[in-house]
Design an enzyme around this catalytic site. Structure first.
Site, short mmCIF file in Angstrom:
data_model
loop_
_atom_site.label_atom_id
_atom_site.label_comp_id
_atom_site.label_asym_id
_atom_site.label_seq_id
_atom_site.Cartn_x
_atom_site.Cartn_y
_atom_site.Cartn_z
N SER A 126 -22.06 -8.55 -3.52
CA SER A 126 -21.78 -7.29 -2.81
C SER A 126 -23.04 -6.48 -2.55
CB SER A 126 -20.81 -6.46 -3.66
OG SER A 126 -20.79 -5.13 -3.18
N GLU A 128 -23.20 -3.50 -2.98
CA GLU A 128 -23.28 -2.50 -4.05
C GLU A 128 -24.38 -2.83 -5.04
OE1 GLU A 128 -21.39 0.41 -5.01
OE2 GLU A 128 -20.81 0.38 -2.91
N TYR A 150 -19.07 -1.79 -11.55
CA TYR A 150 -18.73 -2.83 -10.57
C TYR A 150 -20.00 -3.54 -10.08
CZ TYR A 150 -17.56 -4.76 -5.96
OH TYR A 150 -17.43 -5.59 -4.87
O1 G4F Z 1 -14.37 2.76 0.83
P1 G4F Z 1 -15.09 2.88 -0.46
O2 G4F Z 1 -14.25 3.07 -1.67
O3 G4F Z 1 -16.04 1.60 -0.57
P2 G4F Z 1 -17.33 1.30 -1.47
O4 G4F Z 1 -17.33 2.08 -2.71
O5 G4F Z 1 -18.52 1.45 -0.59
O6 G4F Z 1 -17.11 -0.21 -1.86
C1 G4F Z 1 -16.59 -1.18 -0.95
O7 G4F Z 1 -17.63 -1.89 -0.32
C2 G4F Z 1 -18.45 -2.67 -1.17
C3 G4F Z 1 -19.49 -3.39 -0.31
O8 G4F Z 1 -20.54 -2.51 -0.03
C4 G4F Z 1 -17.62 -3.67 -1.95
F1 G4F Z 1 -18.41 -4.37 -2.79
C5 G4F Z 1 -16.54 -2.95 -2.72
O9 G4F Z 1 -15.71 -3.90 -3.37
C6 G4F Z 1 -15.70 -2.13 -1.76
O10 G4F Z 1 -15.05 -3.01 -0.88
O11 G4F Z 1 -16.12 4.11 -0.39
C7 G4F Z 1 -17.06 4.24 0.64
C8 G4F Z 1 -17.75 5.58 0.53
C9 G4F Z 1 -18.29 5.89 -0.88
O12 G4F Z 1 -19.56 6.46 -0.79
C10 G4F Z 1 -17.31 6.91 -1.44
O13 G4F Z 1 -17.88 7.82 -2.39
O14 G4F Z 1 -16.79 6.61 0.79
C11 G4F Z 1 -16.94 7.64 -0.16
N1 G4F Z 1 -15.67 8.38 -0.28
C12 G4F Z 1 -15.52 9.70 -0.01
N2 G4F Z 1 -14.26 10.08 -0.28
C13 G4F Z 1 -14.49 7.89 -0.72
C14 G4F Z 1 -13.60 8.97 -0.72
N3 G4F Z 1 -14.12 6.65 -1.10
C15 G4F Z 1 -12.83 6.47 -1.50
N4 G4F Z 1 -12.43 5.23 -1.87
N5 G4F Z 1 -11.93 7.51 -1.53
C16 G4F Z 1 -12.27 8.78 -1.15
O15 G4F Z 1 -11.45 9.70 -1.19
#
Ligand code: G4F
Length: 328
Positions: A126, A128, A150
């Site tokens: 990933s 990440e 993670y």
């Molecule tokens: O959609 P996210 O939860 O994805 P994240 O954390 O980037 O991880 C995903 O991508 C990775 C690959 O780069 C994978 F390895 C992993 O398994 C997963 O698929 O969050 C994206 C961004 C973050 O910065 C988070 O802080 O959105 C921001 N965010 C802001 N508000 C939020 C929220 N994320 C989530 N899930 N929920 C919110 O309310």
């Protein structure tokens, strides 16, 4: 003879697209699924595929079950996608996340070298793993400084994959995929959460949407394009590690602006509020990948843009939500 592929995590977003791709290429496709107390919803993403898929119970933490599946399937290609994939939840459940990802990958590698050493092995690493790296845009040589349980677990699994490549001579490759989305994305990832939130507000089912950090940026692609990269990695002459990304970075704020405007609500600031609950204790602020190696060596390139991907999510989730509202 048909080629046989084994997929862990087949019931997830990527597993479901990958299964479709491999079936279209005339593979026999086997999926390993863990026993859960909610079998009714566990296979929703692959139900439409039907009896072409062979599903076997097996858990990446249960080596005996993996051995059983490996001996039964004799796979030519193994796609190891199973994980606890939610970054924020990995702070709440660090031990479970680390076990499933690190030990789970080690178990899969051990079982492959024991029972299917001829098989080509794909590990879902990933972006990440890079954390807040200073090396930007990010390629295979950028420094990896993980900032979540993670990401740390994925980094260990990434190294184990490389170690088995050298020490056991497995054809084992790491796909370093940046964020990839689709209408099958879980609703607690930010793209799907924003799309559903906007549609709920438009449909009168909610009046606001709570999010965490709006200033984070991500490099978002479409899962359909990214599973094609997985397959291409296992067709390459040599195993390797590949960044898969679009090269474009967009903030969560701009994601909201696009989606709220597209569904006809106008300015997202009237509806989106930030909540402590969705902030992370250690945030990965920015991600933008440089997929030159995949483009050059695998002839891979994305066919979806950020906008076409979101348009599809809005259309499909919109239809799903109106069908659910009618059923009520
Ligand atoms: O959609 P996210 O939860 O994805 P994240 O954390 O980037 O991880 C995903 O991508 C990775 C690959 O780069 C994978 F390895 C992993 O398994 C997963 O698929 O969050 C994206 C961004 C973050 O910065 C988070 O802080 O959105 C921001 N965010 C802001 N508000 C939020 C929220 N994320 C989530 N899930 N929920 C919110 O309310």
């Amino acid at each position: 003879m048909k080629r046989k592929a084994l997929i862990t995590g087949i019931a997830g977003q990527d597993g479901s697209y990958l299964a479709e791709l491999l079936l279209a290429k005339d593979y026999d496709v086997f999926g390993m699924i863990p026993r859960r107390s909610t079998p009714e919803t566990q296979t929703l993403r692959i139900e439409h595929i039907g009896s072409q898929l062979h599903l076997e119970y097996g858990d990446v933490l249960d080596l005996a079950s993996i051995y059983r599946v490996m001996k039964l399937v004799h796979p030519d290609e193994i796609y190891h996608l199973a994980a606890q994939s939610h970054v924020r939840i990995s702070f709440t459940e660090p031990i479970h996340t680390t076990s499933v990802i690190s030990l789970g990958t080690l178990n899969m590698l051990e079982a492959t070298s024991e029972f299917a050493p001829w098989a080509r092995f794909y590990h879902a690493a990933s972006s990440e793993m890079y954390g807040n790296t200073p090396d930007y845009p990010i390629n295979e040589d950028s420094r990896m400084i993980p900032c979540s349980p993670y990401a740390a677990a994925k980094l260990q699994a990434y190294h184990l994959t490389q170690i088995f490549r050298v020490s056991k001579r497995l054809f084992a490759s790491n796909g370093i995929l940046f964020n990839h989305e689709s209408p099958r994305r879980g609703l607690n990832f930010v793209t799907a959460k924003v799309v559903k939130g906007a549609l709920d507000i438009r449909g009168g089912r909610a009046d606001r949407l709570e999010l965490g950090n709006l200033d984070a940026t991500r490099d978002w692609g479409h899962a359909e394009d990214y599973v094609r990269a997985m397959w291409l990695m296992l067709q390459a002459p040599q195993p390797g590690d590949y960044v898969v990304a679009t090269g474009r970075e967009v903030s969560v704020r701009d994601l909201c602006a696009y989606v709220f405007d597209k569904v006809g609500l106008g300015d997202y600031r009237k509806y989106v509020v930030t909540s402590e609950r969705f902030l992370r204790p250690f945030e990965l602020e920015h991600l933008r990948g440089d997929a030159s190696k995949a483009r050059r060596d695998l002839d891979w390139q994305p066919t979806w843009t950020f906008e076409t991907m979101l348009d599809e999510m809005i259309e499909v989730l919109g239809r799903r939500l109106s069908a659910a509202a009618t059923a009520d």
